[in-house]
Design an enzyme around this catalytic site. Structure first.
Site, mmCIF file in Angstrom:
data_model
loop_
_atom_site.group_PDB
_atom_site.id
_atom_site.type_symbol
_atom_site.label_atom_id
_atom_site.label_comp_id
_atom_site.label_asym_id
_atom_site.label_seq_id
_atom_site.Cartn_x
_atom_site.Cartn_y
_atom_site.Cartn_z
ATOM 1 N N ARG A 245 -21.429 37.543 -13.227
ATOM 2 C CA ARG A 245 -21.031 38.675 -12.391
ATOM 3 C C ARG A 245 -19.840 39.364 -13.059
ATOM 4 N NH1 ARG A 245 -25.203 38.273 -10.321
ATOM 5 N NH2 ARG A 245 -25.746 38.039 -8.120
ATOM 6 N N GLU A 274 -21.260 47.906 -10.803
ATOM 7 C CA GLU A 274 -22.625 48.305 -11.183
ATOM 8 C C GLU A 274 -23.162 49.379 -10.242
ATOM 9 O OE1 GLU A 274 -25.119 44.838 -11.484
ATOM 10 O OE2 GLU A 274 -23.688 43.846 -12.787
ATOM 11 N N HIS A 292 -28.049 44.497 -16.234
ATOM 12 C CA HIS A 292 -28.242 43.354 -15.314
ATOM 13 C C HIS A 292 -29.707 42.886 -15.359
ATOM 14 C CE1 HIS A 292 -26.759 41.325 -11.368
ATOM 15 N NE2 HIS A 292 -27.702 40.593 -11.937
HETATM 16 C C1 8YV Z 1 -31.086 38.845 -9.624
HETATM 17 C C2 8YV Z 1 -28.858 37.735 -10.127
HETATM 18 O O1 8YV Z 1 -32.029 39.586 -10.262
HETATM 19 O O2 8YV Z 1 -29.947 36.093 -8.835
HETATM 20 C C3 8YV Z 1 -28.905 36.596 -9.177
HETATM 21 O O3 8YV Z 1 -27.810 36.165 -8.761
HETATM 22 O O4 8YV Z 1 -27.838 38.104 -10.545
HETATM 23 C C4 8YV Z 1 -30.039 38.469 -10.615
HETATM 24 O O5 8YV Z 1 -30.495 37.856 -11.742
HETATM 25 C C5 8YV Z 1 -30.528 39.628 -8.490
HETATM 26 O O6 8YV Z 1 -29.473 38.989 -7.898
HETATM 27 C C6 8YV Z 1 -31.570 39.920 -7.451
HETATM 28 O O7 8YV Z 1 -30.982 40.112 -6.203
#
Ligand code: 8YV
Length: 330
Positions: A245, A274, A292
């Protein structure tokens, strides 16, 4: 015949793979987002007022203000994703709303993307590609596009959970020495398997590694874990990779240091605001920027969708869903 039971109203905030949406339509009174637009605050509140189950993603900010407007029928937030930093877990619990996520199924894909960035930045992959596509490559030369060898270097993994461990396994194959910082030391067998060196002090580890990979979740405790002060502990030849993140790094401080040449480069798949990207980062050649996409495989998205369905089904059948998120986990 089983007594007729009303299907739960399940509101899905973004477009999911067709097969997942079809199954959801069969099982639930599902409301889909066909054009995949990001719900505005008013739409999200409207969804919270009528849904029995909400299926949000990382792009929906489910904060205390939004949660306070949910209707009494909303009992489950089955998030499509592993990270839950977009959901105010404490307020959800206070309102009697269960939260689930989709852990485990994104591990290998995210570790692959992390490894791709660990290779791409020191070896100048994106820069080389831009050179060729821009029509500016005039042939091989002994000193052309020189990057840095990763074999034999030290990788410092911050967060040795499922993804961090999967990154470490890959890194071993590329000849990197694995160092890590984690809230808890991992099992001795895992340390032996990965020949990993544990650092209780993140500060001490940072001063010694050549590449840093962020693989911890974003929580109040990890917000700006790589602060301006800590970034300064890295040596100028160090690279930073983040597939977790954006909030874990002070992005402004990182950009400033990259511009000043105080770090060698960065590979970023995630950002603090983002989809906005710090304009300073955009101008740098030694930075690889991705949208992402760490877990963006069709297989992964299907697995995530199936997990969401299992969580909802288990919950509406009156059991504790397998991927229930507890605040203490984060
Ligand atoms: C997802 C992500 O695609 O799962 C996670 O925490 O960061 C991503 O890879 C995204 O969160 C989908 O909501």
């Amino acid at each position: 015949m089983a007594p007729h039971r009303k299907k739960p109203v399940v509101i899905v905030t973004r477009k999911l793979p067709d097969a997942i949406e079809t199954r959801m339509m069969e099982l639930f009174d599902a409301k889909l987002n066909l054009d995949d637009h990001k719900l505005g605050p008013a739409e999200l509140i409207e969804a919270m007022k009528v849904a029995d189950v909400l299926v949000p993603t990382v792009t929906d900010r489910i904060d205390a203000g939004i949660l306070s407007q949910s209707g009494p029928q909303l009992k489950l937030i089955a998030s499509f994703g592993t990270g839950v930093d977009h959901i105010d877990l404490k307020t959800a619990r206070q309102r009697g709303i269960t939260v689930t996520n989709t852990p485990g199924v994104l591990t290998e894909d995210t570790a692959d993307m992390t490894m791709a960035l660990i290779l791409a930045v020191p070896r100048r992959l994106a820069e080389g590609e831009r050179l060729v596509r821009g029509g500016n490559w005039h042939g091989w030369s002994p000193t052309g596009m020189l990057g840095h060898r990763i074999w034999g270097k030290r990788l410092g993994i911050i967060g040795m959970g499922r993804i961090g461990t999967a990154v470490a396994r890959r890194a071993r194959g590329f000849g990197l020495a694995v160092h890590y910082h984690n809230r808890r030391r991992v099992h001795p067998d895992t340390e032996t398997e990965l020949d990993a060196t544990y650092w209780e002090s993140l500060d001490q580890m940072l001063a010694r590694v050549d590449i840093v990979s962020i693989n911890c979740p974003h929580t109040p405790a990890t917000y700006h874990l790589l602060s301006a002060r800590r970034l300064k502990m890295l040596r100028p030849h160090a690279f930073v990779v983040n597939t977790s993140r954006g909030e874990v790094i002070d992005e402004n401080a990182l950009a400033r240091m990259l511009v000043a040449g105080e770090l060698a480069g960065a590979g970023l798949d995630v950002f603090e605001n983002e989809p906005a990207i710090n304009p300073k980062l955009m101008k740098l050649d030694n930075v690889v920027l991705l949208p992402h996409m760490g877990s963006a495989t069709i297989e992964g998205r299907m697995d995530m969708g199936e997990k969401v369905i299992i969580n909802i089904k288990t919950f509406v059948d009156g059991h504790s869903p397998p991927d229930r998120v507890l605040e203490a986990m984060f």
